[in-house]
Scaffold this motif. Structure first.
Motif, PDB file in Angstrom:
ATOM      1  N   LEU A  30       0.821  -1.195   0.000  1.00 26.48           N
ATOM      2  CA  LEU A  30       0.000   0.000   0.000  1.00 26.48           C
ATOM      3  C   LEU A  30       0.859   1.250   0.000  1.00 26.48           C
ATOM      4  O   LEU A  30       0.519   2.262  -0.620  1.00 26.48           O
ATOM      5  N   GLY A  31       1.992   1.182   0.692  1.00 29.01           N
ATOM      6  CA  GLY A  31       2.896   2.317   0.683  1.00 29.01           C
ATOM      7  C   GLY A  31       3.457   2.571  -0.695  1.00 29.01           C
ATOM      8  O   GLY A  31       3.593   3.713  -1.135  1.00 29.01           O
ATOM      9  N   LEU A  79       1.200   8.203  -6.255  1.00 30.37           N
ATOM     10  CA  LEU A  79       0.213   9.232  -6.516  1.00 30.37           C
ATOM     11  C   LEU A  79       0.885  10.592  -6.570  1.00 30.37           C
ATOM     12  O   LEU A  79       1.533  11.020  -5.609  1.00 30.37           O
ATOM     13  N   LEU A  80       0.744  11.270  -7.676  1.00 32.51           N
ATOM     14  CA  LEU A  80       1.304  12.602  -7.821  1.00 32.51           C
ATOM     15  C   LEU A  80       0.163  13.607  -7.754  1.00 32.51           C
ATOM     16  O   LEU A  80      -0.803  13.521  -8.505  1.00 32.51           O
ATOM     17  N   ARG A  91      -2.736   7.860 -15.762  1.00 32.95           N
ATOM     18  CA  ARG A  91      -2.142   6.739 -15.049  1.00 32.95           C
ATOM     19  C   ARG A  91      -3.153   5.604 -14.946  1.00 32.95           C
ATOM     20  O   ARG A  91      -4.368   5.816 -15.071  1.00 32.95           O
ATOM     21  N   PHE A  92      -2.642   4.428 -14.716  1.00 33.79           N
ATOM     22  CA  PHE A  92      -3.518   3.306 -14.387  1.00 33.79           C
ATOM     23  C   PHE A  92      -3.821   3.421 -12.897  1.00 33.79           C
ATOM     24  O   PHE A  92      -3.107   2.878 -12.046  1.00 33.79           O
ATOM     25  N   LEU A  93      -4.840   4.179 -12.591  1.00 35.07           N
ATOM     26  CA  LEU A  93      -5.265   4.431 -11.212  1.00 35.07           C
ATOM     27  C   LEU A  93      -6.647   3.820 -11.058  1.00 35.07           C
ATOM     28  O   LEU A  93      -7.649   4.399 -11.487  1.00 35.07           O
ATOM     29  N   VAL A  94      -6.702   2.645 -10.480  1.00 41.60           N
ATOM     30  CA  VAL A  94      -7.917   1.828 -10.484  1.00 41.60           C
ATOM     31  C   VAL A  94      -8.166   1.264  -9.097  1.00 41.60           C
ATOM     32  O   VAL A  94      -7.247   0.802  -8.419  1.00 41.60           O
ATOM     33  N   SER A  95      -9.425   1.319  -8.683  1.00 40.41           N
ATOM     34  CA  SER A  95      -9.861   0.633  -7.476  1.00 40.41           C
ATOM     35  C   SER A  95     -10.662  -0.594  -7.905  1.00 40.41           C
ATOM     36  O   SER A  95     -11.721  -0.471  -8.520  1.00 40.41           O
ATOM     37  N   ASP A 151      -1.991   1.618  -8.887  1.00 36.68           N
ATOM     38  CA  ASP A 151      -1.565   2.918  -9.396  1.00 36.68           C
ATOM     39  C   ASP A 151      -0.174   2.788  -9.999  1.00 36.68           C
ATOM     40  O   ASP A 151       0.805   2.551  -9.282  1.00 36.68           O
ATOM     41  N   PHE A 152      -0.096   2.907 -11.329  1.00 34.16           N
ATOM     42  CA  PHE A 152       1.196   2.849 -12.001  1.00 34.16           C
ATOM     43  C   PHE A 152       1.066   3.521 -13.371  1.00 34.16           C
ATOM     44  O   PHE A 152      -0.048   3.821 -13.833  1.00 34.16           O
ATOM     45  N   ALA A 153       2.202   3.783 -14.000  1.00 37.30           N
ATOM     46  CA  ALA A 153       2.209   4.391 -15.326  1.00 37.30           C
ATOM     47  C   ALA A 153       1.638   3.416 -16.344  1.00 37.30           C
ATOM     48  O   ALA A 153       2.058   2.257 -16.419  1.00 37.30           O
ATOM     49  N   ALA A 154       0.687   3.872 -17.138  1.00 34.81           N
ATOM     50  CA  ALA A 154       0.010   2.999 -18.093  1.00 34.81           C
ATOM     51  C   ALA A 154       0.814   2.864 -19.375  1.00 34.81           C
ATOM     52  O   ALA A 154       1.349   3.844 -19.898  1.00 34.81           O
ATOM     53  N   GLN A 155       0.885   1.642 -19.889  1.00 34.33           N
ATOM     54  CA  GLN A 155       1.552   1.347 -21.159  1.00 34.33           C
ATOM     55  C   GLN A 155       0.537   1.507 -22.289  1.00 34.33           C
ATOM     56  O   GLN A 155      -0.484   0.806 -22.320  1.00 34.33           O
TER      57      GLN A 155
END
Length: 482
Positions: free
Chosen positions: A9-10, A16-17, A70-74, A116-120
């Motif tokens: 989780l950390g 997150l920017l 970003r790939f920011l998904v719950s 949460d990571f950079a999307a390709q």
């Protein structure tokens, strides 16, 4: 290296920017896109089936991200059982890859997880990586659009292909294995069980000892966006318009020939990564692979089937592109003739637009793809997963792996967390495509090269789900990861 949930989780939170507003005040962080693993009822050939879905709150299957997002998904699990979703084609940090192992648990029913990571960019997909859930359609498209896609001003049509059975996948696998527990399929997720006669039965049409076995199972139906050719999806297109087909082979055990009929298309990307255009009207596509095909439609309009015919068979599925007012003829679910095997004819023609810099390999390895239909055992170097010998690498190394197929079936081999370049076919050097899934044909070999730039424990496995379930998987393991 054991990673705790708190560390996970950390890691996600650190990515997150939060942008700043004028005057230096922080803006609110972007909200995660919600996705849920759910149960749903699907009608196939007039019969109801309970399957899975991965959907947004409005019912949209999967996810499309606009450029720069970003790939920011719950991800919420409402499936009624534990699950895990792999983001196929993405290059996330190891802990967010969506694979259950000693360091990463499954997602319990009722739980949610943030990613949460950079999307390709490119055409990708998401699917279960636990048990045999993928066979019950726990899969969906994952499209990340690029700035080039926006400038191209094309109509985009995404097609997810599946093979479908009404039976419990565990019974199908049990019929093949004689009821033995599958490696990597135990512990739930439709992973065990015994077979009964009926739908989704094993296919032993080719005896062991012949040159090639093409298909493990006879399925009840073949789907394109959840529909058969009895009632195909009809996509309205403009006369003289241009279309970008985003094709995803999400079938668990079936390779397809993509057939464009009277249209000629240009393959412009494979596995989400751009290539120099390859023109044609028929292209092979193994499990886990994706093809982006550009079409220019006739000015007079009409109806244009885009079909996927099962290798070695007559069965087919697909969609129809049709201009306004064009009549759509009924399409038979079987072609007049059987298709041949999917081969490497397209692979040999692919040239990447952005190849990696050439450099000598620091690590080389040869993997033998082994096993057979009777007994139903598929392995790497004669070792099933759990007894495998991982490929050890260190950050920064160039790694070159030659996969030699000594079995009687072709195997689409997929590497997690990385993209590789195809640098050799049957011992002949090639500056081939950059991708994440490549077919290794019967009696052939494929050499891939990649840079060790994403530390973790990364599966390398056959993307025939049944082959992986009984053991055809190994790992690329970085120094420091137990």
């Amino acid at each position: 290296m054991t990673i705790s949930r708190r560390q996970f989780l950390g890691t996600a939170g650190a990515a997150l920017l939060v942008p700043a507003l004028p005057g230096g005040l922080p803006a609110a962080p972007p909200a995660p896109r919600p996705l849920a693993i759910e149960r749903r009822t699907l009608e196939v050939k007039g019969r109801a089936a309970r399957v899975f879905g991965i959907r947004q709150p409005d019912g949209t299957s999967g996810l499309t991200l606009e450029p720069g997002r970003r790939f920011l998904v719950s991800l919420a699990n409402r499936s009624g059982e534990e699950a895990i979703i792999h983001w196929h084609g993405q290059r996330p940090p190891y802990v967010q890859d969506g694979v259950a192992d000693r360091n990463r648990p499954t997602l319990p029913d009722g739980a949610e997880q943030l990613y949460d990571f950079a999307a390709q960019p490119g055409t990708h997909w998401m699917h279960s990586h636990f048990g045999l859930q993928e066979q019950l359609l726990m899969a969906a498209p994952l499209v990340v659009r690029s700035e080039e896609d926006i400038r191209a001003d094309l109509q985009e049509v995404t097609v997810l292909l599946h093979d479908f059975t009404f039976r419990d996948p565990a019974e199908v696998l049990g019929a093949l294995t004689g009821g033995m527990m599958a490696h990597g399929a135990h512990g739930g997720g439709h992973g065990g069980g015994h077979a009964m006669p009926g739908h989704g039965t094993p296919n032993h049409a080719m005896p062991q000892g012949m040159a090639m076995d093409l298909n493990d199972v006879e399925y009840d139906a073949y789907l394109a966006n959840d529909r058969t050719l009895d009632d195909p999806e009809v996509v309205r297109v403009e006369k003289g318009g241009r279309v970008r087909l985003r094709l995803i082979n999400g079938a668990t055990s079936t390779a397809f020939h993509i057939e464009l009929g009277r249209l000629t298309g240009r393959v412009v990307a494979v596995d989400g990564l751009p290539v120099e255009p390859v023109e044609g009207s028929r292209f092979g596509m193994a499990m886990g692979q994706r093809l982006d095909i550009l079409l220019s439609l006739p000015a007079e309009g009409g109806a244009f089937p885009v079909l996927a015919r099962r290798e070695g068979e007559r069965q087919r599925t697909g969609i129809v592109l049709a201009s306004a007012g064009a009549p759509v003829a009924r399409l038979a679910g079987e072609a007049e003739t059987a298709a041949g095997p999917v081969d490497l004819s397209l692979e040999r023609r692919l040239v990447p637009l952005a190849p990696p810099a050439a450099r000598p390999a620091d690590v080389t390895a040869t993997l033998r793809l082994t096993g057979g239909m009777m007994p139903y055992v598929w392995t790497i170097d004669d070792q099933p997963f759990g007894e495998h010998r991982p490929l050890r690498v260190a950050p920064g190394q160039r790694v070159e792996v030659t996969m030699v197929n000594q079995s009687h079936m072709a195997h689409p081999m997929h590497l997690h967390g990385h993209h590789f370049q195809v640098v050799g076919l049957d011992g002949t050097p090639l500056a081939g495509a950059v991708r994440d899934t490549v077919l290794v044909p019967v009696g052939g070999s494929v050499t891939i090269a990649f840079d060790a730039d994403n530390p973790g424990r990364w599966p390398l496995h056959c993307h025939n789900l049944l082959h992986m379930a009984v053991g055809m998987m190994t790992e690329v393991v970085y120094d420091g990861y137990a």
